[in-house]
Structures are given as C-alpha cells and as structure tokens.
Design a protein around this motif. Structure first.
Motif, PDB file in Angstrom:
ATOM      1  N   MET A 183       0.814  -1.200   0.000  1.00 18.51           N
ATOM      2  CA  MET A 183       0.000   0.000   0.000  1.00 18.51           C
ATOM      3  C   MET A 183       0.858   1.265   0.000  1.00 18.51           C
ATOM      4  N   MET A 184       2.028   1.240   0.692  1.00 16.21           N
ATOM      5  CA  MET A 184       2.882   2.420   0.755  1.00 16.21           C
ATOM      6  C   MET A 184       3.414   2.810  -0.613  1.00 16.21           C
ATOM      7  N   LEU A 185       3.349   1.888  -1.571  1.00 17.07           N
ATOM      8  CA  LEU A 185       3.894   2.169  -2.893  1.00 17.07           C
ATOM      9  C   LEU A 185       3.217   3.369  -3.534  1.00 17.07           C
ATOM     10  N   SER A 186       1.910   3.534  -3.336  1.00 14.89           N
ATOM     11  CA  SER A 186       1.204   4.652  -3.953  1.00 14.89           C
ATOM     12  C   SER A 186       1.690   5.980  -3.392  1.00 14.89           C
ATOM     13  N   THR A 187       1.942   6.032  -2.086  1.00 14.68           N
ATOM     14  CA  THR A 187       2.476   7.251  -1.485  1.00 14.68           C
ATOM     15  C   THR A 187       3.859   7.562  -2.025  1.00 14.68           C
ATOM     16  N   GLY A 211       3.828  13.533   2.634  1.00 18.33           N
ATOM     17  CA  GLY A 211       3.748  12.104   2.376  1.00 18.33           C
ATOM     18  C   GLY A 211       3.401  11.310   3.616  1.00 18.33           C
ATOM     19  N   ILE A 212       3.675  11.871   4.778  1.00 13.33           N
ATOM     20  CA  ILE A 212       3.331  11.226   6.044  1.00 13.33           C
ATOM     21  C   ILE A 212       1.914  11.599   6.473  1.00 13.33           C
ATOM     22  N   PHE A 213       1.596  12.878   6.412  1.00 11.61           N
ATOM     23  CA  PHE A 213       0.356  13.355   7.008  1.00 11.61           C
ATOM     24  C   PHE A 213      -0.844  13.309   6.064  1.00 11.61           C
ATOM     25  N   PHE A 263      -8.866   5.007  17.546  1.00  9.31           N
ATOM     26  CA  PHE A 263      -7.508   4.584  17.183  1.00  9.31           C
ATOM     27  C   PHE A 263      -6.944   5.371  15.994  1.00  9.31           C
ATOM     28  N   SER A 264      -7.260   6.651  15.933  1.00 10.78           N
ATOM     29  CA  SER A 264      -6.758   7.501  14.842  1.00 10.78           C
ATOM     30  C   SER A 264      -5.821   8.549  15.413  1.00 10.78           C
ATOM     31  N   THR A 308      -3.999   6.960   4.255  1.00  9.05           N
ATOM     32  CA  THR A 308      -4.599   5.631   4.389  1.00  9.05           C
ATOM     33  C   THR A 308      -3.608   4.502   4.146  1.00  9.05           C
ATOM     34  N   ASP A 309      -2.413   4.833   3.661  1.00  6.73           N
ATOM     35  CA  ASP A 309      -1.373   3.820   3.504  1.00  6.73           C
ATOM     36  C   ASP A 309      -0.713   3.472   4.832  1.00  6.73           C
ATOM     37  N   LEU A 310      -0.945   4.295   5.854  1.00  8.28           N
ATOM     38  CA  LEU A 310      -0.286   4.115   7.144  1.00  8.28           C
ATOM     39  C   LEU A 310      -1.301   3.706   8.214  1.00  8.28           C
ATOM     40  N   PRO A 311      -0.863   2.938   9.208  1.00  7.51           N
ATOM     41  CA  PRO A 311      -1.787   2.557  10.290  1.00  7.51           C
ATOM     42  C   PRO A 311      -2.133   3.747  11.160  1.00  7.51           C
ATOM     43  N   TRP A 312      -3.260   3.642  11.872  1.00  7.83           N
ATOM     44  CA  TRP A 312      -3.733   4.651  12.814  1.00  7.83           C
ATOM     45  C   TRP A 312      -4.085   5.978  12.138  1.00  7.83           C
TER      46      TRP A 312
END
Length: 319
Positions: free
Chosen positions: A1-5, A46-48, A289-290, A296-300
């Motif tokens: 999933m992280m590939l799209s980011t 890319g993180i947020f 738990f957010s 959406t590629d990252l948990p939480w």
C-alpha cells in the motif's frame, strides 16, 4: 500500500524547480534559501496526507507550485478528471469556481500535494469538486520554524505574523506595483497569504460555499480568515447559516456566529491535535484509534473520506 504514497511523492520531487528555474526567478536568493524546507515539507505531506490518491500526472502538475502560498487548486473526486491550478481568485472564477461548494485548507506539511490530497479525500466523500487553498512556506515560516513553530503552531502563529512583512517586502521589491494595493508594507503583512486567499474566497459574493473544512493548522487559517472578515465587515460577515465548518485534527476558536454549524473531529490517540486545540472546545466526533495523519497507507490514520460520509448521514451535510 505504501507504494502509492512513494510513487506520488517521487513524482512531486521529480517535478521540483530546477536550478535553472531558481536562478531565473524574480528572487533567486530567497527561492534557493527556502527550497530545502519546501522539499522537506513535501516529505511531511507524504506522512500526514493521503498523497497516494494524487495521480502521477497531478503530482507533476502541482510540483512547481509546492510552496506557492495562497494558490487555489480545484480538485475533483478520484477518476473524475485532473486537478486544476489557479493562481488568482479571478483564475478560480474563470475555471468554474462559482460551482465549487467546498473549501478545504490543509496544514501540517504546507505544500500543494498535501492540500490536493486532503481535498481529494473530501471530494471522494461528496463526489463533488473541492477548492483547496495552498499553505506556503515563506520567510516568516522559516523564522518561526527555528522556534518550533511547526509543532507549536497554536502558540507561535501570532509570532509568525510579526515576520510576515518580510515576505511582503520581498514580493514588493520584485513587484513594485504591489505597493499600490496597500497603504503600507506593514498593512500588507497583517495576515498571511493563505489566510488572505481564504478571506477573499469567503468574502467574494461570486462564490457560495456550503462547507469549509481544514486539517491541523489549516483550521487556524480558517479561524483567522473568519475573524478577519468579522473585523473588515464590522460585524456584517458571512451569515452563520451559509456554510458548515468541519475542523479535523485541531479544534480552534471560531467567531461565535458560526457556533451552531461547527463540527470538530479528532482521533482518539491524537495528542498532537489535542495539544494544538483551543482549551475548552468539546469534540463532536471522535475517530477510534486515529492519530494526526490522514494517509490511508499508514496505520492509525484518520479516515477523512469515511468521516465525511458519516457526517453526511449524521448531520445532514449537503454540498
């Protein structure tokens, strides 16, 4: 999933200003000094933000404007065409801005790709085009950054405005015609460019927004714009029933006239957002738990599209 980011971020970085473009710009020293911070902010986005929802072509299109504070993006839902970049309010009008009913302001990373990603999430919830105001990175931000302004944005944002005149003086030196637009450079520096754009959009009778939403520091930009409108219009600002206000990941004070149509959203483990919220404001919708990010590629992550779809049902949000 992280590939799209990673793919979207790589596309954005490939499209960054070249050395030739920096040297040939109106203010090459200023551009060169800020470029490393702009690149860093794209990584933060890319993180947020859910930048995997931005296509390769869109990332390339926005890349040269990653730090152009105050620009407007018109972002359609996924698979409904490509985003458009508007440099001025009139450009936005000419691009069909009168039909855009949602205004979004991102915050943390402050680049065009982050603004586009947040707007895309909202657009997917309502299946409509969304206007996104780009928060920038200028000299004022550079100085407050050194004091920790990226994290403590609630407390240091006022200090940032003390430095805004530096950005305006830089623009005036390169575009002397701007002097005719204000009685003094200090007046120009009262509010930041992103806030000015939000003020202009909300105060322009050609536009009719039904929803205004922000994420993180973007909510502070919205708040400042609404208070500025109150001051400029001497209490005759936009009626409270004209649009909903949804704050995501930072609940900040808004003028009282909007109180009945404000919805504050926060993740249950978002200490960052809670720390930068105005004390005493109750949260209307908590996301289990957010944390602070919406990728959406990252948990939480805080699921922006899902949240707004739920708000459509729970609060009858219509745009």
């Amino acid at each position: 999933m992280m590939l799209s980011t990673q793919r979207s971020l790589a596309a954005a970085q490939l499209g960054r200003n070249s050395l030739k473009e920096v040297v040939e710009s109106r203010a090459p020293l200023r551009e060169a000094a800020l470029e490393s911070f702009r690149r860093r902010n794209a990584v933060l986005d890319g993180i947020f933000y859910d930048i995997g929802r931005i296509t390769h072509a869109e990332a390339l299109k926005t890349a040269p404007w990653l730090a152009r504070e105050g620009a407007i993006l018109i972002v359609p839902p996924s698979d409904a065409g490509s985003l458009l970049l508007c440099n001025t309010i009139d450009d936005f009008w000419n691009a069909g801005g009168a039909d855009v009913r949602v205004l979004a302001v991102a915050g943390v990373g402050s680049s065009a790709i982050g603004a586009a990603a947040f707007a895309r999430n909202v657009a997917d919830a309502f299946r409509v085009r969304v206007a996104a105001v780009v928060s920038g990175y200028g000299l004022a931000d550079l100085l407050t950054e050194a004091l920790g302004g990226w994290f403590w944005f609630g407390g240091l944002n006022r200090l940032r405005h003390q430095f805004e005149a530096l950005d305006d003086m830089s623009r005036v030196l390169n575009r002397p015609e701007m002097l005719s637009q204000a009685s003094s450079p200090l007046e120009l520096g009262r509010v930041s460019l992103d806030t000015r754009t939000v003020v202009a959009l909300l105060g322009d009778r050609r536009f009719n927004f039904a929803l205004v939403t922000g994420h993180s520091k973007g909510n502070l930009v919205i708040s400042e714009a609404l208070y500025e409108l109150e001051e400029r219009e001497a209490g005759r600002a936009v009626p409270a029933d004209k649009f909903w206000i949804v704050t995501v990941s930072a609940a900040v004070a808004m003028p009282p006239r909007y109180r009945e149509k404000i919805i504050d959203v926060m993740g249950t483990i978002d200490g960052f957002g809670a720390l930068n919220s105005t004390p005493g404001i109750s949260i209307d919708k908590r996301c289990s738990f957010s944390w602070h990010h919406t990728n959406t590629d990252l948990p939480w992550h805080l699921p922006v599209t899902k949240v707004f779809r739920e708000l459509k049902e729970e609060r009858s949000l219509v745009v």
